[in-house]
Enzyme design. Structure first.
Site, PDB file in Angstrom:
ATOM      1  N   ASP A  63       0.804  -1.229   0.000  1.00  0.00           N
ATOM      2  CA  ASP A  63       0.000   0.000   0.000  1.00  0.00           C
ATOM      3  C   ASP A  63       0.835   1.276   0.000  1.00  0.00           C
ATOM      4  OD1 ASP A  63       0.968  -0.485   2.524  1.00  0.00           O
ATOM      5  OD2 ASP A  63      -0.983  -0.721   3.470  1.00  0.00           O
ATOM      6  N   ASN A 132      -7.623  -2.971  14.331  1.00  0.00           N
ATOM      7  CA  ASN A 132      -9.022  -3.262  13.964  1.00  0.00           C
ATOM      8  C   ASN A 132      -9.119  -4.455  12.995  1.00  0.00           C
ATOM      9  OD1 ASN A 132      -8.073  -2.174  11.599  1.00  0.00           O
ATOM     10  ND2 ASN A 132      -9.421  -0.391  11.579  1.00  0.00           N
ATOM     11  N   HIS A 134      -7.347  -4.902  10.222  1.00  0.00           N
ATOM     12  CA  HIS A 134      -7.086  -4.633   8.801  1.00  0.00           C
ATOM     13  C   HIS A 134      -5.766  -5.249   8.344  1.00  0.00           C
ATOM     14  CE1 HIS A 134      -4.872  -0.751   9.932  1.00  0.00           C
ATOM     15  NE2 HIS A 134      -4.032  -1.333   9.108  1.00  0.00           N
ATOM     16  N   GLU A 139      -9.515  -1.806   5.261  1.00  0.00           N
ATOM     17  CA  GLU A 139     -10.185  -1.561   6.535  1.00  0.00           C
ATOM     18  C   GLU A 139     -11.416  -2.453   6.694  1.00  0.00           C
ATOM     19  OE1 GLU A 139      -9.101   0.346   8.864  1.00  0.00           O
ATOM     20  OE2 GLU A 139      -8.472   2.310   8.148  1.00  0.00           O
TER      21      GLU A 139
HETATM   22  C1  GLP Z   1      -0.702  -0.027   8.725  1.00  0.00           C
HETATM   23  C2  GLP Z   1      -0.242  -0.740   7.462  1.00  0.00           C
HETATM   24  C3  GLP Z   1      -0.403  -2.231   7.581  1.00  0.00           C
HETATM   25  C4  GLP Z   1       0.196  -2.677   8.905  1.00  0.00           C
HETATM   26  C5  GLP Z   1      -0.600  -2.146  10.053  1.00  0.00           C
HETATM   27  C6  GLP Z   1      -0.015  -2.449  11.409  1.00  0.00           C
HETATM   28  O1  GLP Z   1      -1.910   0.626   8.544  1.00  0.00           O
HETATM   29  N1  GLP Z   1      -0.899  -0.267   6.266  1.00  0.00           N
HETATM   30  O2  GLP Z   1       0.218  -2.868   6.484  1.00  0.00           O
HETATM   31  O3  GLP Z   1       0.187  -4.076   8.987  1.00  0.00           O
HETATM   32  O4  GLP Z   1      -0.828  -0.760   9.918  1.00  0.00           O
HETATM   33  O5  GLP Z   1       1.038  -1.591  11.704  1.00  0.00           O
HETATM   34  P1  GLP Z   1       2.003  -1.735  12.939  1.00  0.00           P
HETATM   35  O6  GLP Z   1       2.904  -2.850  12.606  1.00  0.00           O
HETATM   36  O7  GLP Z   1       2.708  -0.419  13.028  1.00  0.00           O
HETATM   37  O8  GLP Z   1       1.177  -2.027  14.123  1.00  0.00           O
END
Ligand code: GLP
Length: 238
Positions: A63, A132, A134, A139
Site C-alpha cells: 500500500d 481493527n 485490517h 479496513e
Molecule cells: C498499517 C499498514 C499495515 C500494517 C498495520 C499495522 O496501517 N498499512 O500494512 O500491517 O498498519 O502496523 P504496525 O505494525 O505499526 O502495528
C-alpha cells in the site's frame, strides 16, 4: 492455516526470517509481497542480517498513502527505502510500488494488478495486522472480492499516525492498497503480530467468524497462511 506462538518478539522475528530465507533460497527469483508498519522494522533488520541474495527478487508493497509523494518522508516508499531497500541488493527496477501521487487511480491500480500477474503472482507475502483487524490498508468492511484500489482510512487508524504527520488533520484520508483478493492470491502468506494491543484483532481473525468486518479473518481460508505471534499477541486465543 498454521499458528506459531513464540515466547517473545525476537523469537517471532527470527522464525519469520528463517521461513523467508528458506523460500528465497529455494527460489532465487521469488516475488515478494512486502508490508510497512512498526512490526516490520525488526523483521527487515533481521532479514538484512540473513545475507540473502536479492538480485533476482521482485517486490510489491501492499500500500501507499494517497496522495503522498514517494519522496515524502512519511510515504510508505520512504519507509521501505530506509528500513530495507537501501540496505539490500535488490535492483531498483525490481521494486514495484503504488504511486500515491498518481493522476489516474484506476489506471495505476489496474497496472499494479497486471504487473503482479505478469510475474506469475506473489510467491510470498508478509503481512502485519491493524488493531481493527485490517491488512494492507483494507479496513473493516472492505469486500473480500476487492482488487487494488483507493480506500478510505478510518479515524482510528489515522489517529495512530498523527505524530508522524504532525497532527491528525494532516494524516491522509485515503490510501491505495492491494485488495483482499489480491492478497489472497499470494501463494504463501506470513502474518506477523506482537504485543497486547494486537491480541483482540488476532483472536477475531483466528477464532472469529470469517467476515468482512475483520479483514484478516479471510486468511482462515488461505491454503498456506502462517501466523507468527509473540505470547502477548496470542494471549486472547481460545
Ligand atoms: C498499517 C499498514 C499495515 C500494517 C498495520 C499495522 O496501517 N498499512 O500494512 O500491517 O498498519 O502496523 P504496525 O505494525 O505499526 O502495528
Amino acid at each position: 492455516m498454521r499458528v506459531i506462538i513464540c515466547k517473545n518478539k525476537k523469537e517471532a522475528v527470527k522464525k519469520a526470517v528463517w521461513l523467508f530465507s528458506q523460500e528465497i533460497n529455494n527460489k532465487k527469483d521469488l516475488i515478494l509481497g512486502l508490508a510497512t508498519g512498526k512490526t516490520m522494522i525488526p523483521f527487515y533488520k533481521e532479514l538484512i542480517k540473513a545475507n540473502i541474495k536479492f538480485s533476482k527478487i521482485h517486490t510489491f508493497n501492499l500500500d501507499e498513502w494517497y496522495c503522498v509523494d514517494s519522496k515524502d518522508k512519511n510515504s510508505l516508499r520512504s519507509f521501505m527505502d530506509k528500513h530495507f531497500f537501501n540496505k539490500v541488493n535488490i535492483p531498483k527496477g525490481n521494486i514495484h510500488f503504488l504511486d500515491g501521487k498518481t493522476r489516474n487511480i484506476k489506471i495505476e491500480c489496474e497496472k499494479y494488478e497486471r504487473d503482479i500477474k505478469k510475474l506469475n503472482g506473489i510467491g510470498l507475502q508478509i503481512l502485519g495486522i491493524g488493531i481493527n483487524g485490517h491488512i494492507g490498508f483494507d479496513e473493516p468492511g472492505t469486500s473480500f472480492n476487492s482488487l487494488t484500489n483507493k480506500i478510505n482510512i478510518s479515524g482510528e487508524i489515522r489517529n495512530l499516525y498523527s505524530k508522524n504527520f504532525k497532527g491528525f488533520d494532516n494524516v491522509p484520508k485515503y490510501g491505495l492498497t492491494m485488495g483482499i483478493k489480491t492478497i489472497m492470491r499470494s501463494k504463501k502468506i506470513i502474518l506477523l503480530a506482537f504485543g497486547e494491543n494486537k491480541a483482540d484483532a488476532i483472536a477475531k481473525a483466528l477464532n472469529g467468524k470469517i467476515n468482512e468486518k475483520v479483514p484478516a479473518s479471510i486468511l482462515q481460508k488461505h491454503k498456506d497462511a502462517t501466523f507468527i505471534l509473540d505470547k502477548k499477541a496470542a494471549s486472547k486465543l481460545e
